[in-house]
Write a protein that holds these residues in place. Structure first.
Motif, short mmCIF file in Angstrom:
data_model
loop_
_atom_site.label_atom_id
_atom_site.label_comp_id
_atom_site.label_asym_id
_atom_site.label_seq_id
_atom_site.Cartn_x
_atom_site.Cartn_y
_atom_site.Cartn_z
N ILE A 1 -0.64 -7.65 -5.39
CA ILE A 1 -1.36 -6.31 -5.59
C ILE A 1 -0.59 -5.37 -4.92
N MET A 2 -1.03 -4.09 -5.47
CA MET A 2 -0.34 -2.80 -5.28
C MET A 2 -1.49 -1.98 -5.07
N LEU A 3 -2.07 -1.63 -3.84
CA LEU A 3 -2.97 -0.41 -3.99
C LEU A 3 -2.31 1.05 -3.75
N VAL A 4 -2.48 1.97 -4.71
CA VAL A 4 -1.87 3.52 -4.80
C VAL A 4 -3.11 4.17 -4.45
N TYR A 5 -2.94 4.66 -2.99
CA TYR A 5 -3.96 5.62 -2.36
C TYR A 5 -3.63 6.85 -2.97
N GLN A 6 -4.39 7.89 -2.91
CA GLN A 6 -4.26 9.44 -3.02
C GLN A 6 -4.53 9.79 -1.50
N LEU A 7 -3.72 10.78 -1.28
CA LEU A 7 -3.86 11.68 -0.06
C LEU A 7 -5.27 12.21 -0.02
N VAL A 8 -6.01 11.78 0.97
CA VAL A 8 -7.28 12.46 1.24
C VAL A 8 -7.22 13.42 2.53
N THR A 9 -7.58 14.48 2.38
CA THR A 9 -7.19 15.38 3.44
C THR A 9 -8.28 15.16 4.81
N VAL A 10 -8.17 13.97 5.44
CA VAL A 10 -8.87 13.61 6.71
C VAL A 10 -7.83 13.38 7.81
N GLY A 11 -8.19 13.24 8.95
CA GLY A 11 -7.50 12.92 10.03
C GLY A 11 -6.18 13.67 10.06
N ARG A 12 -4.92 13.05 10.36
CA ARG A 12 -3.77 13.90 10.27
C ARG A 12 -3.26 14.45 8.93
N ASN B 1 0.75 -1.19 -0.06
CA ASN B 1 0.09 -0.08 0.06
C ASN B 1 0.83 1.17 -0.04
N THR B 2 0.59 2.16 -0.91
CA THR B 2 1.36 3.41 -1.00
C THR B 2 0.34 4.74 -1.01
N THR B 3 0.71 5.56 -0.50
CA THR B 3 0.02 6.78 -0.55
C THR B 3 0.55 7.74 -1.28
N ALA B 4 0.13 8.12 -2.33
CA ALA B 4 0.60 9.29 -3.46
C ALA B 4 0.43 10.74 -2.82
N MET B 5 1.38 11.50 -2.74
CA MET B 5 1.29 12.85 -2.29
C MET B 5 2.49 13.57 -2.86
N SER B 6 2.60 14.85 -2.42
CA SER B 6 3.57 15.69 -3.26
C SER B 6 4.96 15.22 -2.65
N TYR B 7 5.03 14.50 -1.39
CA TYR B 7 6.24 14.11 -0.84
C TYR B 7 7.11 12.98 -1.52
N ASN B 8 6.09 12.13 -2.28
CA ASN B 8 6.77 10.98 -2.93
C ASN B 8 6.16 10.81 -4.33
N PHE B 9 5.64 11.77 -5.04
CA PHE B 9 4.85 11.69 -6.34
C PHE B 9 5.73 11.20 -7.58
N ASN B 10 7.13 12.01 -7.42
CA ASN B 10 8.11 11.66 -8.39
C ASN B 10 8.60 10.36 -8.21
N HIS B 11 8.19 9.64 -7.29
CA HIS B 11 8.96 8.32 -7.02
C HIS B 11 7.87 6.99 -6.92
N ILE B 12 6.57 7.53 -7.54
CA ILE B 12 5.73 6.35 -7.60
C ILE B 12 6.00 5.24 -8.73
N ALA B 13 6.85 5.86 -9.58
CA ALA B 13 7.07 4.81 -10.72
C ALA B 13 8.00 3.85 -10.34
N GLU B 14 8.94 4.26 -9.40
CA GLU B 14 9.99 3.41 -8.66
C GLU B 14 9.39 2.53 -7.88
N LEU B 15 8.34 3.01 -6.94
CA LEU B 15 7.60 2.22 -6.13
C LEU B 15 6.81 1.07 -6.84
N ILE B 16 6.39 1.22 -7.95
CA ILE B 16 5.56 0.23 -8.64
C ILE B 16 6.53 -0.82 -9.31
N ASP B 17 7.65 -0.21 -9.66
CA ASP B 17 8.67 -1.41 -10.26
C ASP B 17 9.20 -2.02 -8.88
#
Length: 400
Positions: free
Chosen positions: A231-242, A206-222
């Motif tokens: 399975i790989m779930l690529v979440y988008q950051l939703v602005t809830v909780g922290r 499970n990965t959460t895509a956000m500005s901190y790691n957006f440029n590395h998502i391709a590397e995470l998929i690899d």
């Protein structure tokens, strides 16, 4: 102890149904590695998807996720549950077992996701896992991975865990550790990944895509593909909780499109199934790209692709017994201490409304030709406007 209420493994008819959505997805996105996935991963995936008919934005529809505790040994910057300390009024062991029985009584629920917080810090976690196993449920653990070594992985397998979903937010250790607020968290997550593979349990990343790691998502998929994650779930950051405190890290509309295009391109040569979470536009974009806007194929798609699954097969139970449609739609439809889980899930107003999104969605989502297939992210709509039926502000499909 009650008798089993459902088989652990699927009968052939459900297995055939299960593959229908994958076959259609493979056709639409040109998944060249689909035959390789069948050979290498299909057998382990059967008890996880457990007969599910269709694909949605948080995996297959037809499964509950239960936040068994708010306690966690980490304090990740984006945690939707704001986990860390023990939550007030968490269900005790007897209440938890009663909830498991009610979940197991619903025919379409054949798996149970244990999440948190960190589910492995709950003292009675193995008693609960074994109880749901005894009722015929396949267990899934969603974890930060820091507590899983080889011994723990095999113990989880004995307790009916068929999938371990491990969070990994970057292939760069320092970035992952920064997001997780713990030095050494990356090495512990890698240990968990290796231990899961040794125990021959299905590996999900499970990965959460956000500005901190957006440029590395391709590397995470690899990385996921190289490490044979099923399975790989690529979440988008939703602005809830922290995640609300780092709202500026959430992806913008154009980044949403770039993420979808990246996933589609990477899926072609990946044996790992890559699914976006909080990004139901994926399925609509897949159809749009193949010029499917009406007719028979669109009708088939409406049976196979659920888009946003909030309240439409997916349900999220908080540690205190509140029942939400999704971890990102922070509205309680009732509490299992006051009303049965079955009654809440079947008949509460918010669940009925979400299941009627073809008629009730507002703005561009309500006018969109793909509203049955996508529906927009209800969590993002709610976080942005306070109205869970409003249009998804990050959708680019309607303007294509």
């Amino acid at each position: 102890m009650r008798k089993k209420v459902k088989p652990f493994y699927d009968p052939p008819s459900l297995i055939l149904k299960q593959f229908g959505s994958l076959i259609f997805m493979a056709y639409l996105n040109g998944w060249r590695k689909f035959p390789s996935w069948i050979i290498n991963h299909a057998f382990k995936s059967i008890p996880v998807a457990n007969g599910a008919w269709g694909m949605g934005c948080i995996g297959y529809p037809g499964h509950p996720a239960w936040e068994v505790t708010g306690s966690c040994n980490l304090k990740c910057v984006h945690c939707h549950a704001s986990s860390g300390n023990l939550s007030e009024n968490e269900l005790n062991t007897n209440e938890a077992k009663k909830l498991i029985e009610e979940i197991a009584s619903i025919k379409e629920f054949r798996t149970l996701v244990y999440t948190g917080g960190e589910p492995l810090v709950r003292n009675d976690i193995f008693e609960l896992l074994n109880y749901s196993k005894s009722l015929g449920m396949a267990n899934i653990i969603a974890t930060n991975g820091t507590l899983i070594d080889e011994k723990m992985a095999f113990k989880l397998k004995e307790s009916g865990v068929v999938c371990i979903a491990i969070s990994l937010d970057d292939t760069d250790p320092s970035t992952h550790d920064k997001i997780r607020n713990k030095k050494g968290a990356f090495e512990l997550a890698i240990r968990a990944i290796e231990s899961t593979k040794k125990a021959k349990i299905l590996l999900q990343i499970n990965t959460t895509a956000m500005s901190y790691n957006f440029n590395h998502i391709a590397e995470l998929i690899d990385f996921a593909n190289k490490n044979e994650a099923e399975i790989m779930l690529v979440y988008q950051l939703v602005t809830v909780g922290r995640g609300e405190s780092i709202g500026n890290a959430a992806l913008k509309k154009e980044e949403n499109r770039k993420l979808i295009e990246l996933i589609l391109e990477k899926q072609k040569d990946s044996t790992t199934i890559i699914e976006p979470v909080a990004d139901p536009q994926y399925w609509a974009y897949l159809l749009k790209k193949n010029n499917i806007e009406d007719g028979y194929l669109l009708q088939i798609s409406e049976k196979l692709f659920y888009g946003c699954s909030a309240g439409r097969g997916f349900v999220y139970i908080k540690s205190n017994g509140d029942v939400w449609p999704c971890p990102f739609v922070e509205i309680s439809a009732g509490n299992v201490r006051k009303k049965s889980f079955v009654e809440i899930y079947r008949n509460s107003e918010i669940f009925r409304n979400l299941r009627n999104r073809e008629n009730l969605l507002e703005g561009n989502c309500g006018k969109c030709n793909y509203k049955s297939i996508c529906g927009g992210c209800r969590g993002r709509a709610y976080a942005s406007t306070g109205n869970y039926l409003s249009e998804d502000p990050n959708c680019f499909i309607y303007s294509l």
